[in-house]
Design a protein around this motif. Structure first.
Motif: not given
Length: 467
Positions: A321-329, A399-405
């Protein structure tokens, strides 16, 4: 970077220093392939995967060998019981094991030797032991004579009585001493066998690992690992025969043993009948969740498995969720840091792993980084914290997947609602909200919730995830 590891041989933590500067040799006892692997078999695979990742940050050359035991009485029994060729059975379950632990994010070893591919090396070692007075032939068997090795028992630190009590020791009349163990045994026509100076037969379990280690890593290696249940008799016997071939020089410098998984009533074991296979768990859980659960306990500790999965999923959700909430990357994954320099990795995670592979402490450091990502008050600070979080993820194999995936996952079971249908319903809900038809909007939310889809409304629009 100073790495300390608990050495079973000394019973204490020691600073790790390889025998050859800049080079590390590691051997891990792999599976005996006669059935699907259970989740307990994944403990050493995952723990040593993290160790190898860590060591490769510090040392230019790390050679990791994990064997396959493909000739064994258990495989023979399974082949006879199922009526299937023993070689075919071993081949199938070796592949299933590789597939299962790959789903847990385990990187393949540099070498994966099989016992059946090292018969010549096994025979050579046995001949050396006989020539030096450490082994003898009796009734078609060749046995290691335990009293010939004055250091026998130094690894397990067990009394002679304990060495016989409950161990895989066959007390046979042809033995000179009850503790003597088999190096070679005769094979009947229906069992696998190879010609040898002692007749057609097959190797004992312990000599297989000694021969494979010597072949691929040399007479003395840096690290040898496996489950704590292998300390005696397997590793004790392996150490004794290798030491005697080496004229008294120990073959292993650091012995590492992982603890056992329990299901509440004792060690998870096929013989006990309380196993849960990796394959069955992968049918219900993301492989990364299983890996996180295994890492949540220290590798040397006992882990209560059936209390781990729900918490692992919640904790992993927090990091993603921390990764998903960042705008870039938002599509960047930990794989981006596979070849990153050591200064790219977070100090808290490194320090924890350098301290005898303390993965629970490393995961705590990851959650501190996730909090830094959420608290960042400018894009650059968020980017730096995010990069450290992903780098730490690489070391731990998460953390091997894109956050959304990760959150949207795969449509399972087969009749689960597909992403396209979800997006269409979200668009319909948005249109209903714009038209102030809140009853229809709420009905769509409820319909998706019943299908296991959670909606998240934010300033950037509506996101969804599978629950």
């Amino acid at each position: 970077m100073e790495i300390t590891l608990h050495n079973t041989s000394s019973g204490k933590r020691e600073r790790f220093e390889p025998l050859v500067p800049g080079e590390v040799s590691i051997y891990l006892c792999g599976p005996t392939v006669y059935d699907f692997a259970h989740i307990g078999n994944a403990v050493p695979a995952v723990a040593f995967d993290v160790l190898v990742r860590l060591l490769r940050l510090e040392y230019p050359k790390v050679t990791f060998v994990r064997n396959i035991t493909d000739v064994d009485d258990k495989i023979n029994a399974a082949g006879i019981a199922t009526g299937r060729p023993i070689g075919e059975l071993a081949e199938r379950y070796a592949k299933e094991y590789r597939d299962d632990i790959a789903a847990l994010g385990v990187i393949p070893p540099d070498v994966e030797p099989r016992a059946t591919g090292h018969i010549a090396e096994i025979i050579d070692m046995i001949e050396t032991l006989i020539a030096r007075g450490h082994a003898y032939q009796a009734e078609g068997h060749v046995l290691f004579h335990v009293p010939s090795d004055p250091d026998y028992g130094s690894l397990a630190k067990r009394s002679l009585e304990d060495m016989l009590d409950g161990a895989r020791v066959e007390v046979a009349p042809y033995k000179k001493d009850p503790k003597d163990f088999v190096l070679w045994k005769p094979s009947t026509r229906e069992l696998p066998g190879w010609e040898s100076p002692w007749g057609r037969g097959r190797p004992g379990w312990h000599i297989e690992c000694s021969a494979m280690i010597r072949k691929h890593l040399g007479p003395v290696i840096d690290i040898h690992g496996g489950g704590s249940d292998l300390t005696f008799p397997h590793h004790e016997n392996e150490l004794a025969q290798s030491r005697c071939v080496n004229c008294g020089t120990p073959s292993v410098r650091y012995w590492l043993h992982n603890g056992m998984l329990t299901m509440g009533s004792g060690k998870m074991s096929k013989s006990v009948g309380n196993i849960v296979t990796i394959r069955a768990l992968l049918g219900e859980h993301d492989g990364e969740v299983l890996r996180y659960a295994l890492l949540s306990g220290h590798y040397r500790a006992q882990l209560m498995w059936n209390k781990s999965l729900a918490q692992a999923r919640r904790s992993l959700d927090t990091l993603y969720q921390a990764l998903r909430d960042t705008v870039d990357g938002s599509n960047e994954t930990a794989a981006s840091y596979a070849d990153a320099p050591i200064d790219a990795f977070p100090s808290g995670v490194l320090e924890a792993l350098c301290n005898d592979l303390n993965t629970p402490q490393a995961l705590a450091a990851m959650h501190a980084l996730a909090a830094d990502v959420r608290r960042a008050d400018d894009p650059e600070s968020a980017r730096r914290s995010r990069a450290k979080l992903l780098a730490g993820g690489w070391l731990l194999g998460i953390l091997t997947k894109p956050a959304q995936a990760y959150f949207q996952g795969a449509a399972e079971p087969a009749d689960a609602i597909e992403p396209g249908a979800i997006e269409a319903l979200i668009e319909e809900r948005n249109a209903a909200r714009d038209a102030r038809d809140f009853a229809r909007a709420d009905a769509i939310r409820d319909e998706l919730a019943a299908a296991g889809i959670q909606l998240e409304d934010g300033r950037g629009g509506t996101r969804w995830r599978r629950t």
